[in-house]
Design a protein around this motif. Sequence first.
Motif, PDB file in Angstrom:
ATOM      1  N   TYR A  16      26.356  -1.557  -7.641  1.00 45.97           N
ATOM      2  CA  TYR A  16      27.779  -1.820  -7.872  1.00 45.97           C
ATOM      3  C   TYR A  16      28.346  -2.702  -6.762  1.00 45.97           C
ATOM      4  CZ  TYR A  16      32.687  -1.070  -8.880  1.00 45.97           C
ATOM      5  OH  TYR A  16      34.022  -1.278  -9.181  1.00 45.97           O
ATOM      6  N   ALA A  45      38.757   7.511  -9.855  1.00 46.14           N
ATOM      7  CA  ALA A  45      37.562   6.702 -10.148  1.00 46.14           C
ATOM      8  C   ALA A  45      37.362   5.660  -9.037  1.00 46.14           C
ATOM      9  CB  ALA A  45      37.675   6.050 -11.519  1.00 46.14           C
ATOM     10  N   ARG A  50      35.523   0.410  -2.790  1.00 46.41           N
ATOM     11  CA  ARG A  50      35.833  -1.024  -2.706  1.00 46.41           C
ATOM     12  C   ARG A  50      37.310  -1.254  -2.367  1.00 46.41           C
ATOM     13  NH1 ARG A  50      37.955  -4.781  -5.721  1.00 46.41           N
ATOM     14  NH2 ARG A  50      38.539  -3.232  -7.275  1.00 46.41           N
ATOM     15  N   ASP A  66      35.897  10.614  -7.646  1.00 46.38           N
ATOM     16  CA  ASP A  66      34.998   9.992  -8.621  1.00 46.38           C
ATOM     17  C   ASP A  66      34.016  11.048  -9.135  1.00 46.38           C
ATOM     18  OD1 ASP A  66      34.295   6.772  -9.166  1.00 46.38           O
ATOM     19  OD2 ASP A  66      32.639   8.135  -9.616  1.00 46.38           O
TER      20      ASP A  66
HETATM   21  C1  LIG Z   1      34.703   0.169 -12.612  1.00 41.97           C
HETATM   22  S1  LIG Z   1      34.271   1.462 -11.500  1.00 41.97           S
HETATM   23  C2  LIG Z   1      35.704   1.352 -10.460  1.00 41.97           C
HETATM   24  C3  LIG Z   1      35.437   1.740  -9.018  1.00 41.97           C
HETATM   25  C4  LIG Z   1      36.566   1.416  -8.037  1.00 41.97           C
HETATM   26  N1  LIG Z   1      37.841   2.006  -8.423  1.00 41.97           N
HETATM   27  C5  LIG Z   1      36.735  -0.068  -7.841  1.00 41.97           C
HETATM   28  O1  LIG Z   1      37.842  -0.558  -8.074  1.00 41.97           O
HETATM   29  O2  LIG Z   1      35.783  -0.728  -7.435  1.00 41.97           O
HETATM   30  C6  LIG Z   1      34.542   2.877 -12.496  1.00 41.97           C
HETATM   31  C7  LIG Z   1      34.310   4.226 -11.835  1.00 41.97           C
HETATM   32  O3  LIG Z   1      34.761   5.244 -12.723  1.00 41.97           O
HETATM   33  C8  LIG Z   1      33.991   6.405 -12.468  1.00 41.97           C
HETATM   34  N2  LIG Z   1      34.221   7.339 -13.595  1.00 41.97           N
HETATM   35  C9  LIG Z   1      33.910   7.171 -14.903  1.00 41.97           C
HETATM   36  N3  LIG Z   1      34.321   8.232 -15.608  1.00 41.97           N
HETATM   37  C10 LIG Z   1      34.915   9.096 -14.726  1.00 41.97           C
HETATM   38  C11 LIG Z   1      35.538  10.373 -14.861  1.00 41.97           C
HETATM   39  N4  LIG Z   1      35.665  10.981 -16.031  1.00 41.97           N
HETATM   40  N5  LIG Z   1      36.033  10.960 -13.742  1.00 41.97           N
HETATM   41  C12 LIG Z   1      35.915  10.367 -12.523  1.00 41.97           C
HETATM   42  N6  LIG Z   1      35.332   9.158 -12.343  1.00 41.97           N
HETATM   43  C13 LIG Z   1      34.849   8.523 -13.442  1.00 41.97           C
HETATM   44  C14 LIG Z   1      32.586   5.866 -12.332  1.00 41.97           C
HETATM   45  O4  LIG Z   1      31.733   6.784 -11.707  1.00 41.97           O
HETATM   46  C15 LIG Z   1      32.854   4.575 -11.527  1.00 41.97           C
HETATM   47  O5  LIG Z   1      32.705   4.820 -10.146  1.00 41.97           O
END
Ligand SMILES: C[S@@+](CC[C@H](N)C(=O)[O-])C[C@H]1O[C@@H](n2cnc3c(N)ncnc32)[C@H](O)[C@@H]1O
Length: 251
Positions: A16, A45, A50, A66
């Motif tokens: 990632y 999440a 980042r 997360d």
């Molecule tokens: C696109 S990444 C975004 C990460 C960070 N916020 C960023 O801006 O770089 C999406 C994140 O959502 C988390 N995620 C997905 N479903 C989730 C849930 N039900 N509860 C908590 N986290 C979740 C994933 O593990 C992942 O780390």
Amino acid sequence: MKQIDSEPLYRDGRYYDNQHRNFKSDIPFYLDQARKYSDPILELACGTGRLTIPIAKEGYNITGLDISEGMLDKAKENARKKKLLIKWIRDDVRTFKINKKFKLIIFPFNSIAHLHDLESIDSCFAAVKKHLKDDGRFIIDMFNPNFKRLIRNPKKRFPVDKYTDPDSKATVVITESNTYDAAEQINYITWHYKIGKKEFSYELNMRIFFPQELDSLLIHNGFIIENKFGGFDCSKFNSKSEKQILICKLK
Ligand SMILES: C[S@@+](CC[C@H](N)C(=O)[O-])C[C@H]1O[C@@H](n2cnc3c(N)ncnc32)[C@H](O)[C@@H]1O
């Protein structure tokens, strides 16, 4: 509630981070929101931190939440390198319980797209309401759906990224294919990775939120939409906007 299906994609936070190494355009926007609404802040999440880490670096009290252990492990390592004290919580955005209320809760970078059914969305918004101070703000950023991308030929692969893996020095090529289910409003995306001679793929299935629908979901769940921006420059949301950025407060 439907099961979260993004776990395999986010198992290794290193992928990632490498892939998003140049994506920084939302950081100034979120720092401005932190300045405006102050802390404590909760990032839903948060992934590998980042955004969490640059916000903490400016001195704000921020908690990152997360579901993925792999992403949080990388977040902890990233924060340790910068000598930052951040509280990380492994939990589900739909059911989390923290014994604290926040001035600002952010749900950035299209992460709401991982919530595929109404029950999951309602449950997440209910949890946000329980953890938001009376004068607090809840911010969601989600892309504005692009029809051309949804109806692409599912048999074709489209370029996503190409970079050199910083550890192995191998070339990483990522392409994607997708099929959109218009009834469920889910875009079933497969990311195909080619790293040197190794090839594998992951699902990145995204719930598509149309603009009026996202507004309605928030309003019917007890939020007031104070502002809706179309980009991180805070331009007004319109039909050509790439993003839907909603600044919400409690009704
Ligand atoms: C696109 S990444 C975004 C990460 C960070 N916020 C960023 O801006 O770089 C999406 C994140 O959502 C988390 N995620 C997905 N479903 C989730 C849930 N039900 N509860 C908590 N986290 C979740 C994933 O593990 C992942 O780390």
